[in-house]
Design an enzyme around this catalytic site. Structure first.
Site, mmCIF file in Angstrom:
data_model
loop_
_atom_site.group_PDB
_atom_site.id
_atom_site.type_symbol
_atom_site.label_atom_id
_atom_site.label_comp_id
_atom_site.label_asym_id
_atom_site.label_seq_id
_atom_site.Cartn_x
_atom_site.Cartn_y
_atom_site.Cartn_z
ATOM 1 N N HIS A 21 29.787 45.145 56.372
ATOM 2 C CA HIS A 21 30.448 44.733 55.602
ATOM 3 C C HIS A 21 29.976 45.726 54.029
ATOM 4 C CE1 HIS A 21 31.523 41.035 53.308
ATOM 5 N NE2 HIS A 21 30.780 41.178 52.820
ATOM 6 N N LYS A 166 38.123 38.081 48.005
ATOM 7 C CA LYS A 166 37.626 39.242 47.430
ATOM 8 C C LYS A 166 36.747 40.394 48.291
ATOM 9 C CE LYS A 166 32.006 38.573 45.781
ATOM 10 N NZ LYS A 166 31.517 37.779 44.856
ATOM 11 N N LYS A 168 35.585 44.116 47.354
ATOM 12 C CA LYS A 168 34.069 44.600 47.041
ATOM 13 C C LYS A 168 34.227 46.192 46.467
ATOM 14 C CE LYS A 168 30.723 42.052 47.970
ATOM 15 N NZ LYS A 168 29.475 41.132 46.180
ATOM 16 N N ASP A 197 34.873 42.017 43.031
ATOM 17 C CA ASP A 197 33.929 42.064 42.951
ATOM 18 C C ASP A 197 33.203 43.671 42.585
ATOM 19 O OD1 ASP A 197 30.729 41.379 42.087
ATOM 20 O OD2 ASP A 197 30.472 40.303 43.899
ATOM 21 N N GLU A 223 34.433 40.486 38.867
ATOM 22 C CA GLU A 223 33.138 39.747 38.937
ATOM 23 C C GLU A 223 32.181 40.526 38.603
ATOM 24 O OE1 GLU A 223 32.573 37.605 42.416
ATOM 25 O OE2 GLU A 223 30.481 37.555 41.999
ATOM 26 N N ASP A 248 27.745 37.308 37.381
ATOM 27 C CA ASP A 248 27.655 37.272 38.813
ATOM 28 C C ASP A 248 25.715 37.194 38.390
ATOM 29 O OD1 ASP A 248 25.472 36.756 40.854
ATOM 30 O OD2 ASP A 248 27.499 37.769 42.550
ATOM 31 N N LYS A 272 25.030 30.622 42.140
ATOM 32 C CA LYS A 272 23.658 30.308 43.203
ATOM 33 C C LYS A 272 22.240 30.199 43.414
ATOM 34 C CE LYS A 272 25.618 35.245 43.986
ATOM 35 N NZ LYS A 272 25.804 36.695 44.705
ATOM 36 N N GLU A 326 31.975 30.950 47.809
ATOM 37 C CA GLU A 326 32.438 31.968 48.642
ATOM 38 C C GLU A 326 31.227 31.317 49.661
ATOM 39 O OE1 GLU A 326 31.946 35.433 46.489
ATOM 40 O OE2 GLU A 326 29.496 34.754 46.324
#
Ligand code: MUC
Ligand code: MG
Length: 374
Positions: A21, A166, A168, A197, A223, A248, A272, A326
């Site tokens: 990831h 989304k 990255k 993001d 984001e 964020d 979050k 998410e």
């Protein structure tokens, strides 16, 4: 005789991910959870989780540091305290330790889980009840390969698991990142929403160029394009573009939310529980967003099932959650340490039934994946 807290354990758990990831600041091959077990004198145990991304590369607390903080400072402050008074216990933690919001969030979850079990009600009921019992969940495409990302998105759309993706970005040159995003959006068309993001990776000048191109490519949300400290820059970008800008890293608690709202620096807040120091901190942050007319989004630190379901109980109580969530962390790891993993279907995460979080630890899996296994 009051019901008191008798023990608190913080356990490091290493779980393999289903694929690498890639984020701007780190590539994850595994995820480390800090699982908290809190026991009380009435025999009830509550569980919680503190999890971050990429060691110390994302935030200021590492898994190892969170465990050390709990073992050395926070657990001793909780032992002997009233297990049924969550606000009282958290006030005590805020007195003995500044910051350390991830660690505090895990402990607050464990206290709420235990109290829910004690009273026989779901955690969300303790918070006043749900306005929704399922949460829309997007998926992050971050394999690092455009063709593979498109394949992954097509499969997840066909399975009706996710219809928002989304991406990255922020690792490569702006033009290369934009080309990658635009190719994915072209392939998916109107069948999916695509967001990006940047995780603070761009300068303000990069962002001005990049966002203009992303907007033209039909991207739905941008984001945290620039450094969290550059709030005035974020406000300039929010004023310049029509595509919504989401804060964020820049919004941790209600104080940040106030300042961003005052500056007009964000159209959307990513909430979050970890960065807000727990569910109640997240709810206070959300309330500032509501008051300022800022849309809300349920974010993740890629927690496993425990942290994800804790956040889900909180998000299910929010009056508005215009951008969904998410909360896909449990789907990114190959295995987990709970008996029953959360249910994802029809593009949504469904809250489990049962008191507290509605989860139970799988002792065999915990023994297998804990870092200090014999
Ligand atoms: C972040 O910054 O939003 C959320 C999804 C994902 O892949 O990484 C996280 C962190
Ligand atoms: Mg983010």
């Amino acid at each position: 005789m009051a019901t008191t807290i008798t023990s608190v354990d913080a356990i490091l758990v290493d779980l393999p991910t289903i694929r690498a990831h890639q984020l701007a600041m780190a590539t994850m091959q595994q995820q480390t959870l800090v699982i908290v077990r809190l026991r009380a004198s009435d025999g009830i145990e509550g569980i919680g989780e503190a999890t971050t991304i990429g060691g110390l590369s994302y935030g200021e607390e590492s898994p190892e540091g969170i465990k050390l903080t709990i073992d050395t400072y926070l657990a001793p402050a909780l032992i002997g305290q009233d297990a049924t008074n969550v606000h009282g216990a958290m006030a005590r933690l805020n007195k003995v330790a500044r910051g350390n919001r991830f660690a505090k969030s895990a402990l607050e979850t464990a206290l709420l889980d235990a109290q829910g079990k004690r009273l026989g009600v779901p955690l969300a009921t303790l918070l006043g009840g749900t306005v929704r019992d399922a949460l829309p969940v997007l998926w992050t495409l971050a394999s690092g390969d455009t063709a593979r990302d498109i394949e992954e998105a097509e499969r997840l759309l066909a399975e009706r698991r996710h219809d928002t993706f989304k991406l990255k970005i922020g690792r490569r040159a702006v033009r290369d990142d934009v080309a990658h995003v635009a190719a994915i959006k072209r392939a998916l068309g109107d069948r999916a929403r695509v967001t990006v993001d940047v995780n603070q990776a761009w300068s303000e000048a990069d962002a001005a160029t990049g966002i203009a191109m992303l907007e033209a490519a039909g991207i739905d949300l941008i984001e945290q394009p620039i450094a969290r400290e550059n709030r005035v820059g974020l406000a300039r970008l929010a004023a310049r573009f029509v595509v919504p800008i989401m804060a964020d890293e820049a919004v941790t608690g209600p104080e940040d939310a106030m300042e961003l709202a005052r500056l007009g620096a964000a159209d959307v807040f990513a909430l979050k529980i970890a960065k807000s120091g727990g569910i109640f901190g997240m709810l206070r942050t959300a309330a500032v967003g509501d008051a300022a007319g800022i849309a809300l989004y349920g974010g993740t630190m890629l927690e496993g099932s425990v942290g994800t379901i804790a956040a889900a109980h909180g998000f299910c109580t929010l009056p508005q959650l215009a951008w969904g969530t998410e909360l896909f962390g449990p789907l990114l790891v190959k295995d987990d340490v709970v008996v029953e993993r959360p249910a994802y279907r029809d593009f949504a995460l469904h809250l489990p039934d049962g008191p507290g979080l509605g989860l139970a630890l799988d002792e065999d899996k915990l023994a297998h994946y804990r870092r200090d296994r014999a």
